[in-house]
Design an enzyme around this catalytic site. Structure first.
Site, short mmCIF file in Angstrom:
data_model
loop_
_atom_site.label_atom_id
_atom_site.label_comp_id
_atom_site.label_asym_id
_atom_site.label_seq_id
_atom_site.Cartn_x
_atom_site.Cartn_y
_atom_site.Cartn_z
N GLY A 118 -6.03 -10.37 -6.81
CA GLY A 118 -5.06 -9.47 -6.21
C GLY A 118 -4.83 -9.72 -4.74
O GLY A 118 -4.66 -10.86 -4.30
N ARG A 141 -1.39 -18.91 -9.66
CA ARG A 141 -1.65 -18.61 -11.07
C ARG A 141 -1.08 -19.69 -12.00
O ARG A 141 -1.64 -19.95 -13.07
CB ARG A 141 -1.06 -17.25 -11.44
N GLY A 173 -7.28 -6.72 -11.28
CA GLY A 173 -7.53 -5.58 -12.17
C GLY A 173 -8.52 -5.94 -13.27
O GLY A 173 -9.45 -5.18 -13.57
N LYS A 200 -6.40 1.98 -2.53
CA LYS A 200 -6.56 3.03 -3.56
C LYS A 200 -8.02 3.29 -3.92
O LYS A 200 -8.64 2.48 -4.60
CB LYS A 200 -5.76 2.64 -4.80
P1 AMP Z 1 -5.37 -2.26 -3.22
O1 AMP Z 1 -4.26 -2.60 -4.15
O2 AMP Z 1 -5.94 -0.90 -3.45
O3 AMP Z 1 -6.45 -3.34 -3.20
O4 AMP Z 1 -4.73 -2.20 -1.77
C1 AMP Z 1 -4.28 -3.35 -1.07
C2 AMP Z 1 -3.50 -2.90 0.15
O5 AMP Z 1 -4.33 -2.08 0.96
C3 AMP Z 1 -3.02 -4.02 1.04
O6 AMP Z 1 -1.63 -4.13 0.92
C4 AMP Z 1 -3.42 -3.54 2.45
O7 AMP Z 1 -2.40 -3.66 3.39
C5 AMP Z 1 -3.76 -2.09 2.23
N1 AMP Z 1 -4.66 -1.55 3.25
C6 AMP Z 1 -5.80 -2.08 3.74
N2 AMP Z 1 -6.31 -1.32 4.73
C7 AMP Z 1 -5.46 -0.27 4.89
C8 AMP Z 1 -5.44 0.86 5.76
N3 AMP Z 1 -6.38 1.04 6.67
N4 AMP Z 1 -4.42 1.73 5.64
C9 AMP Z 1 -3.45 1.53 4.71
N5 AMP Z 1 -3.42 0.49 3.86
C10 AMP Z 1 -4.42 -0.40 3.94
#
Ligand code: AMP
Length: 414
Positions: A369, A46, A393, A216
């Site tokens: 992200g 960044r 985001g 999420k």
């Molecule tokens: P987000 O901020 O929603 O984009 O989530 C990113 C995070 O999702 C990363 O740190 C990944 O390790 C996690 N992630 C990806 N696949 C899985 C999974 N199957 N179970 C739990 N966490 C996950």
């Protein structure tokens, strides 16, 4: 939107809102500043992305005051937050290294120190204000409170340049309330990010394939809603995929599940089916008995996961399926890792998806992200994609069709 390059900046003091919110390793950043010269920034992407605008202003003999946030300082007032950190000290040091000239770090955000620096800067000099989130007013919901801080920030400069794309979706004092107080324009990073997002939104070349992963579901439902009718295929993986599989009646063992969202997920799948958007979910998994880097990976060859196991990555058949669904794409947007890529035993899915996207000839956009971090961690060449966004985001909210407060503020003519 007016471009910073079109502002007459020579001899003027320019306040640049940048996004320098970099990940820090170790205690230095967390406790409020690494010792001078010791950088503990684990990914300076960044800061590098902010250089073109700053360099252009220096070249045109402006005095440049950079304003940025770092992390989420805690505390009720300025003193508590400043004491707890993180300070922008390591960022100031790295920025100075990259620019090849000194960067003066103010001891405060918009107080005595910042005022003295602003009034004594010579053309071509660069200063950085301390972490703007030390000021509780920065993120206040009260327009008047934010306005007071915006007034102090605006008093430091003659002109304002908005270049912090990763913060554009925040209605914060330095992003939203300051631009109207000064003649303002958008910096090169913001213009580049918006140009790419416009391409994705207005008549993308088809097939347009969107890959969504990460943990999420809640964060991604709105973007799914807006992409239905725009994208041709939606590939869903990562932790969020288990709520989709559960909504279809599959067993997901101990995998991540957002029970409250099952209804919304079902509705999103129905809408996609009606609009003719193909939704592709994992058909096999890499699972483990616990969420741990040292957990033993096992392959589950079908969509159902037995009790006592949790899905941590997409399996080999899903990797092939996703690669096939990406092979003829002309436009790709990817946000969120398809597996827990931070654990090497569960990174194969993320690697396979990023490789498949890198082979696409067309517009390929990584939506910031964790996906951007994954691309860098997996050591894929940066030119494997058309664009890696600095704002996860912000780019998601743009694709949701929402107005980004920072862009709205810059669009209004000064
Ligand atoms: P987000 O901020 O929603 O984009 O989530 C990113 C995070 O999702 C990363 O740190 C990944 O390790 C996690 N992630 C990806 N696949 C899985 C999974 N199957 N179970 C739990 N966490 C996950």
């Amino acid at each position: 939107m007016k471009r910073a390059e079109d502002l007459d900046v020579t001899g003027q003091t320019v306040l640049v809102r940048a996004d320098l919110n970099v990940p820090l390793d170790g205690d230095g950043g967390l406790r409020g500043g690494a010792p001078p010269g010791q950088h503990n920034i684990s990914d300076d992407g960044r800061i590098r992305a902010s250089l073109p605008t700053i360099r252009d202003l220096i070249r045109r003999e402006a005095a440049v005051i950079v304003c940025a946030h770092l992390g989420r300082p805690k505390g009720d007032d300025y003193a508590a937050r400043a004491a707890g950190g993180p300070s922008l000290r390591p960022v100031a040091d790295r920025l100075a290294e990259l620019l090849g000239q000194p960067v003066t770090l103010a001891a405060d955000v918009a107080g005595e120190s910042a005022s003295v620096i602003a009034s004594t800067m010579a053309p071509g000099e660069v200063a950085l204000l301390e972490n703007v989130r030390f000021e509780p007013a920065e993120t206040s919901k009260d327009d008047g409170v934010r306005g007071e801080l915006a007034g102090r920030l605006a008093a430091l400069a003659d002109l304002y340049v908005g270049d912090g794309f990763g913060a554009m979706h925040r209605k914060h004092a330095s992003v939203y309330d300051t631009p109207p107080l000064l003649p303002h324009a958008a910096g090169q990073l913001v213009l580049a990010e918006v140009a790419v997002l416009r391409q994705l939104t207005n008549s993308p070349a088809r097939p347009y394939v969107v890959v969504l992963g990460g943990a999420k579901v809640a964060d991604k439902l709105a973007v799914i809603g807006n992409l239905v009718g725009k994208a041709d295929r939606l590939l869903i993986a990562g932790g969020m995929a288990y709520t989709f599989l559960a909504a279809q009646g599959h067993k997901i063992g101990g995998s991540l599940l957002d029970t409250d969202r099952i209804g919304e997920v079902k509705a999103a799948m129905d809408d996609a089916a009606k609009a003719g958007v193909e939704v592709v979910l994992p058909v096999d998994h890499v699972v483990a008995d616990r969420f741990d880097a040292d957990a033993q990976p096992e392959i589950v060859p079908g969509p159902d996961i037995p009790d006592g196991r949790m899905g941590l990555d997409i399996g080999p058949a899903t990797r092939e399926l996703f690669a096939a669904k990406l092979a003829d794409a002309k436009t790709v947007f990817w946000n969120g890792p398809p597996g827990v890529f931070e654990f090497p035993a569960f990174a194969a899915g993320t690697l396979a998806v990023s490789e498949a996207i890198s082979h696409v000839t067309g517009l390929t956009v990584v939506g910031g992200g964790d996906s951007a971090a994954a691309v860098r961690q997996l050591k894929l060449p940066a030119d494997a994609f058309t664009h890696i966004s600095t704002g996860g985001g912000a780019s998601l909210e743009y694709l949701e069709g929402r107005d980004l407060p920072g862009l709205t503020a810059l669009e209004e003519l000064s």
